[in-house]
Scaffold this active site. Structure first.
Site, PDB file in Angstrom:
ATOM      1  N   TYR A 165       2.174 -24.508 -10.578  1.00  0.00           N
ATOM      2  CA  TYR A 165       0.953 -24.345 -11.380  1.00  0.00           C
ATOM      3  C   TYR A 165       0.239 -23.033 -11.023  1.00  0.00           C
ATOM      4  O   TYR A 165      -0.191 -22.278 -11.900  1.00  0.00           O
ATOM      5  CB  TYR A 165       0.075 -25.563 -11.097  1.00  0.00           C
ATOM      6  CG  TYR A 165      -1.230 -25.644 -11.839  1.00  0.00           C
ATOM      7  CD1 TYR A 165      -1.270 -25.917 -13.199  1.00  0.00           C
ATOM      8  CD2 TYR A 165      -2.437 -25.499 -11.157  1.00  0.00           C
ATOM      9  CE1 TYR A 165      -2.487 -26.033 -13.857  1.00  0.00           C
ATOM     10  CE2 TYR A 165      -3.650 -25.618 -11.812  1.00  0.00           C
ATOM     11  CZ  TYR A 165      -3.661 -25.882 -13.167  1.00  0.00           C
ATOM     12  OH  TYR A 165      -4.866 -25.989 -13.815  1.00  0.00           O
ATOM     13  N   LYS A 169      -0.526 -19.948 -13.436  1.00  0.00           N
ATOM     14  CA  LYS A 169      -1.918 -19.611 -13.759  1.00  0.00           C
ATOM     15  C   LYS A 169      -2.259 -18.176 -13.375  1.00  0.00           C
ATOM     16  O   LYS A 169      -3.049 -17.513 -14.065  1.00  0.00           O
ATOM     17  CB  LYS A 169      -2.874 -20.601 -13.084  1.00  0.00           C
ATOM     18  CG  LYS A 169      -2.859 -21.990 -13.711  1.00  0.00           C
ATOM     19  CD  LYS A 169      -3.143 -21.944 -15.203  1.00  0.00           C
ATOM     20  CE  LYS A 169      -3.734 -23.223 -15.745  1.00  0.00           C
ATOM     21  NZ  LYS A 169      -3.880 -23.186 -17.219  1.00  0.00           N
TER      22      LYS A 169
HETATM   23  P1  NAI Z   1      -5.858 -32.479 -19.947  1.00  0.00           P
HETATM   24  O1  NAI Z   1      -4.596 -33.028 -19.362  1.00  0.00           O
HETATM   25  O2  NAI Z   1      -7.007 -33.396 -20.185  1.00  0.00           O
HETATM   26  O3  NAI Z   1      -5.528 -31.715 -21.301  1.00  0.00           O
HETATM   27  C1  NAI Z   1      -4.372 -30.973 -21.483  1.00  0.00           C
HETATM   28  C2  NAI Z   1      -3.823 -31.276 -22.862  1.00  0.00           C
HETATM   29  O4  NAI Z   1      -2.663 -30.464 -23.089  1.00  0.00           O
HETATM   30  C3  NAI Z   1      -3.391 -32.738 -23.035  1.00  0.00           C
HETATM   31  O5  NAI Z   1      -4.105 -33.318 -24.110  1.00  0.00           O
HETATM   32  C4  NAI Z   1      -1.890 -32.655 -23.295  1.00  0.00           C
HETATM   33  O6  NAI Z   1      -1.405 -33.626 -24.225  1.00  0.00           O
HETATM   34  C5  NAI Z   1      -1.747 -31.242 -23.847  1.00  0.00           C
HETATM   35  N1  NAI Z   1      -0.400 -30.708 -23.679  1.00  0.00           N
HETATM   36  C6  NAI Z   1       0.411 -30.822 -22.594  1.00  0.00           C
HETATM   37  N2  NAI Z   1       1.579 -30.196 -22.817  1.00  0.00           N
HETATM   38  C7  NAI Z   1       1.518 -29.676 -24.076  1.00  0.00           C
HETATM   39  C8  NAI Z   1       2.394 -28.906 -24.861  1.00  0.00           C
HETATM   40  N3  NAI Z   1       3.626 -28.568 -24.402  1.00  0.00           N
HETATM   41  N4  NAI Z   1       2.011 -28.518 -26.108  1.00  0.00           N
HETATM   42  C9  NAI Z   1       0.788 -28.871 -26.588  1.00  0.00           C
HETATM   43  N5  NAI Z   1      -0.096 -29.598 -25.865  1.00  0.00           N
HETATM   44  C10 NAI Z   1       0.263 -29.998 -24.629  1.00  0.00           C
HETATM   45  O7  NAI Z   1      -6.298 -31.268 -18.983  1.00  0.00           O
HETATM   46  P2  NAI Z   1      -7.687 -30.442 -18.819  1.00  0.00           P
HETATM   47  O8  NAI Z   1      -8.223 -30.740 -17.487  1.00  0.00           O
HETATM   48  O9  NAI Z   1      -8.542 -30.597 -20.016  1.00  0.00           O
HETATM   49  O10 NAI Z   1      -7.112 -28.956 -18.711  1.00  0.00           O
HETATM   50  C11 NAI Z   1      -7.158 -28.014 -19.768  1.00  0.00           C
HETATM   51  C12 NAI Z   1      -6.743 -26.659 -19.228  1.00  0.00           C
HETATM   52  O11 NAI Z   1      -7.647 -26.238 -18.208  1.00  0.00           O
HETATM   53  C13 NAI Z   1      -5.356 -26.633 -18.609  1.00  0.00           C
HETATM   54  O12 NAI Z   1      -4.737 -25.400 -18.912  1.00  0.00           O
HETATM   55  C14 NAI Z   1      -5.634 -26.733 -17.136  1.00  0.00           C
HETATM   56  O13 NAI Z   1      -4.604 -26.179 -16.360  1.00  0.00           O
HETATM   57  C15 NAI Z   1      -6.925 -25.923 -17.034  1.00  0.00           C
HETATM   58  N6  NAI Z   1      -7.682 -26.237 -15.840  1.00  0.00           N
HETATM   59  C16 NAI Z   1      -8.348 -27.423 -15.717  1.00  0.00           C
HETATM   60  C17 NAI Z   1      -9.084 -27.670 -14.580  1.00  0.00           C
HETATM   61  C18 NAI Z   1      -9.918 -28.869 -14.441  1.00  0.00           C
HETATM   62  O14 NAI Z   1     -10.728 -28.886 -13.502  1.00  0.00           O
HETATM   63  N7  NAI Z   1      -9.805 -29.854 -15.304  1.00  0.00           N
HETATM   64  C19 NAI Z   1      -9.107 -26.737 -13.445  1.00  0.00           C
HETATM   65  C20 NAI Z   1      -8.388 -25.529 -13.677  1.00  0.00           C
HETATM   66  C21 NAI Z   1      -7.703 -25.309 -14.840  1.00  0.00           C
END
Ligand code: NAI
Length: 304
Positions: A165, A169
């Protein structure tokens, strides 16, 4: 409904839940027309479910916004092209790409399998590249466009068990900067946000000790909706002039993050040998070495 994004068309990937959903809802509230992309995968990237993307579309429409659902995977070049095509077919234009889709396969490095490394890099780094690349010709042609990519302090600073990851990133940060450089002359902007938000992605953080439990309680205040205002501002015309930057958002705090620059240098007119490097260069530079910090060693105070 206010209008900071009136007339704009935005793709938000992985917008069926978490941070992406709130960004899509906020952009729609500001007048943007949305492609809500989400494969509907599990947190580790398995499976597919059309439900989440459609649910967010229904929410946007219920609030009188415009949105279409797309369930293609960002991790495949042809599928990513279809996400961009979905915007062009539905609305005839595309202004904003938010690369947000993501999965996690945490494992300590010495145990991480090729599949675990590959799956995470595919969705985050390749996914951001595939969707960005598919949109690039349109942005170039219309001489306007904006990318917002989700990076992470896991890559910018460090975390245990996230080599896949973190590599992806930090790669996204370089991808964003490269896009910003290469497409500046076409008025295309590209920026990163490192979000902190309580979502299913960090819902798996262990809560065995009192300190860990207290930390998780603090993190729960950081709702995914807190990330959206910066994403909207960057994507709107008010964000003009802002490109090649890396921001972080944690609850009500917004940070501009540093980017690597030389810190200290040593020089020997006659050049270096391994021995002189060991005896002179390394000790001379040691005062500026970084500690083996993790994200939580840098963000040491409670979210404000
Ligand atoms: P989440 O897991 O709630 O949302 C991610 C979404 O991406 C999910 O709905 C999933 O179905 C979708 N997804 C996964 N693979 C996919 C694909 N191949 N094609 C299309 N959609 C796909 O995660 P969250 O926490 O909302 O994270 C959103 C972004 O923010 C991510 O890039 C994550 O790495 C980044 N992030 C989040 C942090 C946090 O504190 N929640 C911290 C640092 C980064």
């Amino acid at each position: 409904m206010s209008s900071m994004m009136q007339g704009k068309v935005a793709i938000v990937t992985g917008a069926g839940g978490g941070i992406g959903r709130d960004i899509a809802l906020a952009m729609a509230r500001e007048g943007a027309r949305l492609v809500v992309n989400d494969l509907g995968a599990s947190m580790t990237g398995e499976g597919a479910n059309a439900g989440p993307a459609q649910q967010v579309v229904d929410e946007i429409r219920a609030a009188c916004g415009e949105a279409v659902a797309n369930t293609d995977s960002v991790a495949d070049a042809a599928a990513a092209q279809r996400i961009v095509t979905a915007a062009l077919e539905a609305y005839g234009r595309l202004d904003v790409v938010v690369n947000n889709a993501g999965i996690l396969r945490d494992r300590f490095f010495h145990k991480m399998s090729v599949d675990e490394f590959d799956a995470v890099v595919k969705v985050h780094l390749y996914g951001s590249y595939f969707v960005s690349r598919a949109a690039a010709p349109h942005f170039k042609e219309q001489e306007a466009g904006c990318y917002v990519h989700m990076t992470s302090t896991s890559g910018l600073i460090g975390n245990f068990g996230q080599a896949n990851y973190a590599a992806a990133k930090l790669g996204i940060m370089a991808l964003s900067k490269s896009i910003a450089l290469d497409m500046h002359k076409f008025n295309v902007r590209s920026n990163c946000i490192a979000p902190f938000a309580w979502s299913r992605m960090i819902g798996s953080i262990p809560t065995e000790t009192d300190a860990e439990r207290a930390r998780v309680e603090r993190m729960k205040q950081m709702t995914p909706a807190k990330i959206a205002p910066l994403a909207v501002a960057l994507a709107s015309d008010e964000g003009r002039g802002v490109t090649g930057q890396v921001f972080a958002v944690r609850n009500n705090e917004i940070f501009l993050m540093s980017q690597p620059r030389p810190l200290r240098s040593v020089h020997r007119g006659e050049g270096w040998t391994p021995e002189s490097v060991a005896r002179h260069a390394l000790p001379a530079l040691a005062g500026s070495f970084y500690a083996l910090d993790r994200s939580s060693d840098v963000f040491t105070w409670d979210p404000v």
